[in-house]
Design an enzyme around this catalytic site. Structure first.
Site, PDB file in Angstrom:
ATOM      1  N   HIS A  88      -4.673  10.455 -13.406  1.00 44.02           N
ATOM      2  CA  HIS A  88      -4.173  10.542 -12.036  1.00 44.02           C
ATOM      3  C   HIS A  88      -5.335  10.361 -11.045  1.00 44.02           C
ATOM      4  CE1 HIS A  88      -1.847  12.418  -8.621  1.00 44.02           C
ATOM      5  NE2 HIS A  88      -3.056  12.794  -8.282  1.00 44.02           N
ATOM      6  N   GLU A  89      -6.449  11.018 -11.318  1.00 48.84           N
ATOM      7  CA  GLU A  89      -7.614  10.894 -10.431  1.00 48.84           C
ATOM      8  C   GLU A  89      -8.167   9.467 -10.467  1.00 48.84           C
ATOM      9  OE1 GLU A  89      -8.125  13.086  -8.321  1.00 48.84           O
ATOM     10  OE2 GLU A  89      -6.769  14.517  -9.260  1.00 48.84           O
ATOM     11  N   HIS A  99      -6.234   7.279  -8.278  1.00 49.18           N
ATOM     12  CA  HIS A  99      -6.667   7.376  -6.884  1.00 49.18           C
ATOM     13  C   HIS A  99      -7.865   6.447  -6.647  1.00 49.18           C
ATOM     14  CE1 HIS A  99      -4.163  10.357  -5.057  1.00 49.18           C
ATOM     15  NE2 HIS A  99      -4.505  11.344  -5.865  1.00 49.18           N
ATOM     16  N   GLU A 150       0.200  10.130  -3.670  1.00 47.31           N
ATOM     17  CA  GLU A 150       0.273  11.032  -4.830  1.00 47.31           C
ATOM     18  C   GLU A 150       1.286  10.519  -5.847  1.00 47.31           C
ATOM     19  OE1 GLU A 150      -1.676  13.507  -5.665  1.00 47.31           O
ATOM     20  OE2 GLU A 150      -2.773  13.006  -3.846  1.00 47.31           O
TER      21      GLU A 150
END
Lengths: 301, 192
Positions: free
Chosen positions: A143-144, A147, A215
């Site tokens: 997930h990071e 980003h 997100e």
């Protein structure tokens, strides 16, 4: 053609909502610059000064953020598992390897910073590494990395530029505007002040919406990278229940950074003002992706 | 990755997948490695991917394993499967003929791609040893369509960067080598 197929289909709805938000934000800013120009030299000077501050913030924010979290870069020898996990995710996500940092705090969280893919740093807290299974942690790190891949730090910084300009003008206004009576400020300054107020409020709401879309899209990116949406969903569930029990001191220090965390450290304020979508919505999206997987993608036509 | 994709956070997939002939370049490059530089095959290669816990995926994998076992009867290639601590699955192929290994590895990746799971493949790994008996790996990154050498050395997660660069120089242009050094990702705990 078999070669172009991906494991998941695109989410057109999310993308169009994000595009609309960006469009509104852009339109708002264009109008704001228009007002500043129309108001003459004064407004333009403020723009320049505020721009300088924002640029300074932009170029020092990385180190500040790491420092504020008490995070430290770790070598492969210090954290071999974390390093090799992220190396593999980088191959899957086609990213250069970021710097890897660990924050020594019980708060279960993770974040990514850095203006470009090459200068990115991803950070996990010792709390999250203790709390999650390897597969769940992998989902969070993916997930990071999503980003980083989506250049979210850059995009949110640019998106917030005029909002900070507007905020500064408001502060100027309250400091110097009220001090002395009418005369030399003229109507120009009042217009600028009003415009700033409107821009500040509207851009704040739009940015929060944009942040929530980013997100969702990072969750989606993580699912694409790992092929395990359920692992991330399970991680989110654990993190959200773990967050509630945490002491407030840690959270206060982290407030400023919340935009790039895996989960918002603040209590859910909900609705329009949250940087993160509610956990249930995120888990729901991940479960939809898992559903797509379990049904199986259609074989080559 | 285009500007719009960056803005929209979309498109995790790369353009067209790299042509398979970049994988096959190993068959000819091996001749140079072996005859010119004393780097010989250990008779084993592997392909590593993220297994999905779905019926469709497992069906495709077991179908592909059956196929490999079938062709293996002719070529003498044997296969085995293992899972590592990161949850990735390795399909190991053993055969002293490098061309059979390349064909076998290609068959695995092709089966996954045709099944729609091409983006689950992490890499293909070919195991070699040099004249002093040290391990040398060649890793093929499917997402980028490039090879790179990987020479682990003793110690936790340490690698012999100098040796890797020497090997890159030996191989010259015979193998499409990953031009960005920061993408020479190590793979720790290679089971072959």
């Amino acid at each position: 053609m078999a070669a172009t197929k991906t494991t998941f289909t695109r989410d057109a709805g999310l993308q169009s909502r994000m595009l609309l938000t960006l469009f509104l934000l852009g339109a708002l800013y264009v109008a704001f610059v228009g007002v500043l120009f129309a108001a003459g030299v004064q407004g333009f000077m403020i723009l320049l000064i505020a721009g300088g501050f924002a640029a300074l913030q932009f170029f020092t924010s990385d180190k500040l953020a790491l420092h504020a979290m008490g995070a430290r870069e770790v070598t492969p020898q210090e954290a071999p598992e974390l390093h090799s996990m992220i190396e593999r995710l980088c191959i899957q996500a086609d990213l250069p390897k970021p710097k890897i940092a660990v924050a020594y705090t019980e708060m279960p969280n993770a974040f990514a910073i850095g203006k470009s893919q090459k200068s990115a740093t991803v950070c996990a807290t010792t709390g999250i590494m203790k709390m999650l299974t390897p597969a769940e942690l992998e989902g969070v790190m993916a997930h990071e990395l999503a980003h980083v891949k989506n250049r979210d730090v850059m995009i949110m910084t640019i998106a917030s530029f005029f909002a900070s300009v507007a905020a500064m003008i408001l502060q100027f206004g309250f400091l110097f505007g009220g001090g002395h009576s009418d005369d030399d400020d003229g109507p120009g300054f009042l217009v600028i002040l009003l415009a700033s107020l409107v821009v500040y409020v509207l851009s704040f709401l739009l940015m929060m919406a944009l942040s929530r879309y980013r997100e969702f899209s990072a969750d989606r990116g993580a699912a694409l990278t790992t092929g395990r949406p359920s692992a991330l969903a399970s991680a989110l569930r654990k993190i959200s229940s773990g967050m509630d029990r945490l002491p407030q001191q840690d959270l206060r220090a982290a407030n400023e950074l919340s935009a790039f965390f895996i989960a918002s450290p603040k209590k859910v304020i909900g609705g329009l003002f949250a940087t993160h979508p509610p956990m249930e919505k995120r888990i729901e999206q991940l479960m939809r992706l898992e559903g797509e997987l379990q049904r199986g993608v259609p074989a080559a036509a | 990755m285009g500007f719009l994709d960056a803005i929209m956070g979309g498109k995790k997939k790369l353009k067209a997948p790299p042509a398979a002939d970049k994988l096959f370049a190993m068959s000819t490059a091996y001749v140079t490695l072996s005859t010119g530089h004393g780097i010989d095959t250990k008779g084993v290669a592997a392909i590593v991917f993220q297994p999905l816990a779905t019926a469709d995926f497992e069906a495709i994998v077991s179908e592909m394993e059956e196929l490999l076992a079938g062709t293996g009867a002719d070529t003498g290639t044997t296969i085995s499967t293992s899972e590592d601590s990161h949850g990735y699955r390795w399909i190991e192929l053993r055969d002293d003929d490098i061309e059979d290994l390349v064909v076998g590895v290609h068959a695995v990746s092709d089966a996954l791609m045709v099944g729609g799971y091409g983006d689950r493949v992490l890499a293909a790994v070919f195991a070699y040893k040099d004249s002093k008996g040290r391990r040398v790996y060649f890793i093929y990154n499917y997402k980028r369509g490039f090879w790179y050498p990987f020479v682990p050395s003793s110690g936790t997660q340490s690698r012999d960067g100098e040796r890797e660069l020497q090997i890159k120089a030996m191989i010259g242009t015979e193998l499409p080598i990953e031009p960005e050094l920061e993408r020479w990702f190590p793979l720790w705990g290679i089971p072959i």
